[in-house]
Motif scaffolding. Structure first.
Motif, PDB file in Angstrom:
ATOM      1  N   GLU A 336      43.681  39.353  35.807  1.00  0.00           N
ATOM      2  CA  GLU A 336      42.820  39.834  34.817  1.00  0.00           C
ATOM      3  C   GLU A 336      43.252  38.800  33.652  1.00  0.00           C
ATOM      4  O   GLU A 336      44.449  38.515  33.182  1.00  0.00           O
ATOM      5  N   HIS A 358      38.794  46.405  39.887  1.00  0.00           N
ATOM      6  CA  HIS A 358      40.121  46.458  39.306  1.00  0.00           C
ATOM      7  C   HIS A 358      40.602  45.540  38.228  1.00  0.00           C
ATOM      8  O   HIS A 358      40.924  45.786  37.203  1.00  0.00           O
ATOM      9  N   GLU A 359      40.223  44.347  38.253  1.00  0.00           N
ATOM     10  CA  GLU A 359      40.454  43.363  37.161  1.00  0.00           C
ATOM     11  C   GLU A 359      39.469  43.649  35.881  1.00  0.00           C
ATOM     12  O   GLU A 359      40.319  43.413  34.660  1.00  0.00           O
ATOM     13  N   HIS A 362      41.255  46.417  33.917  1.00  0.00           N
ATOM     14  CA  HIS A 362      42.454  45.711  33.030  1.00  0.00           C
ATOM     15  C   HIS A 362      42.182  45.481  31.636  1.00  0.00           C
ATOM     16  O   HIS A 362      42.963  45.333  30.862  1.00  0.00           O
ATOM     17  N   GLU A 381      49.027  48.917  35.516  1.00  0.00           N
ATOM     18  CA  GLU A 381      48.603  48.621  37.070  1.00  0.00           C
ATOM     19  C   GLU A 381      48.245  49.623  37.364  1.00  0.00           C
ATOM     20  O   GLU A 381      47.178  49.932  38.178  1.00  0.00           O
ATOM     21  N   TYR A 441      51.859  50.174  40.889  1.00  0.00           N
ATOM     22  CA  TYR A 441      50.031  50.632  41.190  1.00  0.00           C
ATOM     23  C   TYR A 441      49.721  51.800  41.627  1.00  0.00           C
ATOM     24  O   TYR A 441      49.215  52.570  41.091  1.00  0.00           O
TER      25      TYR A 441
HETATM   26 ZN   LIG Z   1      46.090  44.733  38.533  1.00  0.00          ZN
END
Ligand SMILES: [Zn+2]
Length: 617
Positions: A336, A358-359, A362, A381, A441
């Motif tokens: 990201e 996911h990115e 962020h 994360e 995560y």
């Molecule tokens: Zn990540």
């Protein structure tokens, strides 16, 4: 046993109230405005530039020193990153070849570097010293509280062969993935200086306005952070429809501006396709990917999913504050950056959407909230993983029974391995990459999904929105998410934050025994793990009727709402943590009870679920 989780997920997604932002007066950080002019030689991968940095000291102290990050110096044989790679037991495979560090074998022309060649402060020369990835600068004159100063630097760099995140010639043939590429001021905030050496991972930065000019071969298309200021001189898909582009010479100078960001990434390739998708009430989405027939279909289908993800996050976290977001093929996986991401592009469709989601998530946690990732990687994360699991479930119509199942599996595997370290560990100081990955995560995601179990799912989503609203552009710390959840739910949560994030204590509750006396059944519950939790107990009778019992934890000093509004719930006496057992009395004979289950949602991370269930034979 019984599938109630769908209802929970549904509850997660609806009924959110907006809350009035509060002023967090104790929070401050510095402010920097960059003006950079950089020329890149695409043949030698060497570049040079000037940087004017206007520094505002928002602290109450006088500063005599500042620090810059020079990330590219990590990509040299013998660097801390190289040595760490050689000494950690489970090194990142992308950085290894035949089990050996790829950094160790970089030649002079392949390694990375970034050096300041001249530096002045308000026109006066300053003393500066490179300590590998950190430039230590002793100022010519102190910066008083509230003062401003201008630092002018000349710098030169060489783009390393792509080893990790940034670099030239990615495995998919992207020429330039330019992240962590410029001399970047280290953050000084209410927690002090953060001049972390670049060893492997995680970043922290200072917000400010960027004005960046990049000069390079005119065949290259550039995408990344920032709004292009001269689209009709540049073309490459940025120009207004119908504009004729006239170019002179062999290079183009791209002029970008990015307001209030703490990073600036760009990527360039002569074979990029550039698509733009405008969103009605949102940013313009830009896509850059290699012009290869095998990529085109997936990258076209990615575009409506990117739009759906942007809508999902804006609704469930808060409004995205920029007018542009770019998905760029490059890098070595997914990473990201400000207003953008670099992802590898040659993937199956589900994986391509997954990494984009996911990115993009962020943007809220890493970029706009921007917790110090090195110190609290689980807040970045983990929260990103949580919200992207929910987003994927919705935009890909996955309808999973438990969208967070993967995170729980990972966490249980880490606990069983005996290699767990507490989440308070600095991101670089985990013994194993495996332990870091799961702690940040998976266990970080469970912090939220399990918090939903503790305070209720609607209160969890309200907490996330209030947290974003109250702490955007402030670098929040762990106590902030806890206090926000307390204010929203009225439940005390100090025990939750401390046990989950500062220890490796585990949760294990079980059904010890079930007995009958005078037509009543006593279920003796047992606390085996050290970490306290409240319990939802599902009881099923001989006719298949279901009802629940809620055992609040005494130190919560409060109760959540009934998570299963369609079922009768009985709130029983609190369980005071120190007692190892608890008797739950049910006004029914034993032979009328066919099943008992602790936590039907499976959102409580109970490390041994074998003892959570009783079923009559
Ligand atoms: Zn990540």
């Amino acid at each position: 046993m019984i599938k109630l989780v769908k209802k929970i997920v549904f509850a997660l997604l609806c009924g959110l109230t907006s809350l009035i932002a509060q002023n967090n007066a104790g929070y401050w950080q510095q402010h920097v405005d960059y003006t950079m002019d950089v020329a890149m030689d695409v043949k030698t991968y060497q570049y040079s530039g000037t940087q004017k940095l206007v520094y505002t000291n928002n602290s109450s102290e006088t500063l005599n020193r500042v620090y810059y990050h020079l990330y590219y110096n990590a990509f040299q044989p013998g660097s801390e990153m190289d040595v760490r790679l050689q000494t950690i037991k489970d090194g990142d495979k992308r950085m290894l070849v035949d089990g050996k560090s790829r950094i160790a074998s970089l030649s002079e022309s392949e390694m990375g570097y970034l050096h300041a060649t001249a530096l002045t402060q308000d026109g006066m020369p300053v003393k500066f010293n490179e300590e590998e990835t950190i430039l230590v600068v002793d100022l010519a004159k102190p910066i008083p509280p509230g003062g401003k100063t201008t630092l002018n630097m000349d710098f030169k760099g060489q783009v390393p062969l792509q080893i990790r995140r940034s670099g030239r010639d990615s495995s998919e043939g992207v020429a330039l993935s330019m992240s962590q590429w410029y001399p970047k001021m280290a953050e000084y905030d209410f927690e002090g200086w953060h001049s972390n050496p670049y060893i492997a991972r995680e970043f922290h930065g200072v917000w400010g306005d960027f004005d960046v000019k990049l000069t390079l071969d005119k065949d290259y298309t550039v995408g990344g952070t920032g709004y292009l200021q001269n689209p009709n001189e540049i073309g490459h898909g940025y120009e207004a429809p119908g504009t004729k582009i006239k170019t002179k010479g062999k290079t183009l100078t791209w002029h970008f501006k990015a307001p209030n960001v703490h990073d600036f990434m760009w990527a360039a390739d002569p074979e990029y396709v550039h698509d733009i998708v405008e969103m009605e009430n949102g940013p313009a989405l830009h896509f850059f990917y290699k012009n290869k027939p095998e990529l085109a279909e997936n990258w076209k289908n990615l575009q409506p999913k990117t739009k759906a993800a942007m809508e999902f996050f804006s609704k469930n976290i808060g409004k995205y504050p920029y007018e542009q977001y770019s998905v760029v093929q490059g890098g070595d996986g997914g990473m990201e950056y400000a207003m953008s991401t670099l992802i590898t592009g040659d993937r199956k469709f589900g994986s391509l959407v997954g990494v984009m989601v996911h990115e993009m998530a962020h943007s809220w946690f890493q970029h706009i909230l921007a917790t110090n990732e090195s110190k609290h990687s689980w807040m970045d994360e983990g929260f990103t993983t949580f919200i992207s699991s929910l987003c994927m479930d919705q935009i890909m119509d996955q309808n999973k029974e438990n969208p967070f199942e993967g995170s729980y599996k990972g966490y249980y595997a880490l606990v069983n391995s005996g290699k767990e370290q507490p989440q308070t560990t600095h991101a670089d100081r985990y013994d194993l990459n495996f332990a870091y990955g799961i702690a940040a995560y998976s266990k970080g995601s469970i912090f939220l999904s399990q918090l939903g179990y503790v305070i209720g799912q609607d209160k969890l989503m309200e907490t996330i929105r209030k947290y974003y609203d109250d702490f955007k552009f402030k670098h929040p710390v762990p106590n902030d998410i806890k206090r926000t959840a307390e204010k929203v739910s009225g439940i005390e949560l100090d025990w939750y934050l401390t046990d989950w994030t500062q220890t490796t204590n585990t949760i294990d509750y079980g059904i010890q025994k079930i007995t009958e006396k005078n037509g009543k059944t006593t279920i003796t519950l047992e606390r085996i793990g050290l970490m306290p939790m409240p319990l939802d107990i599902l009881v099923v009778d001989a006719n298949g009727n279901q009802e629940t019992y809620y055992v609040p934890l005494r130190m919560m000093r409060g109760e959540k709402e009934n998570p299963y509004p369609n079922l009768k719930r009985t709130v029983v006496d609190d369980w005071a943590w120190a007692y190892p057992t608890y008797d739950l009395v049910i006004d029914k004979p034993l032979d009328e009870i066919t099943g008992v289950l602790i936590d039907p949602s499976k959102l409580m991370a109970d490390v041994d679920q074998g003892n959570n269930v009783y079923q009559q034979n």
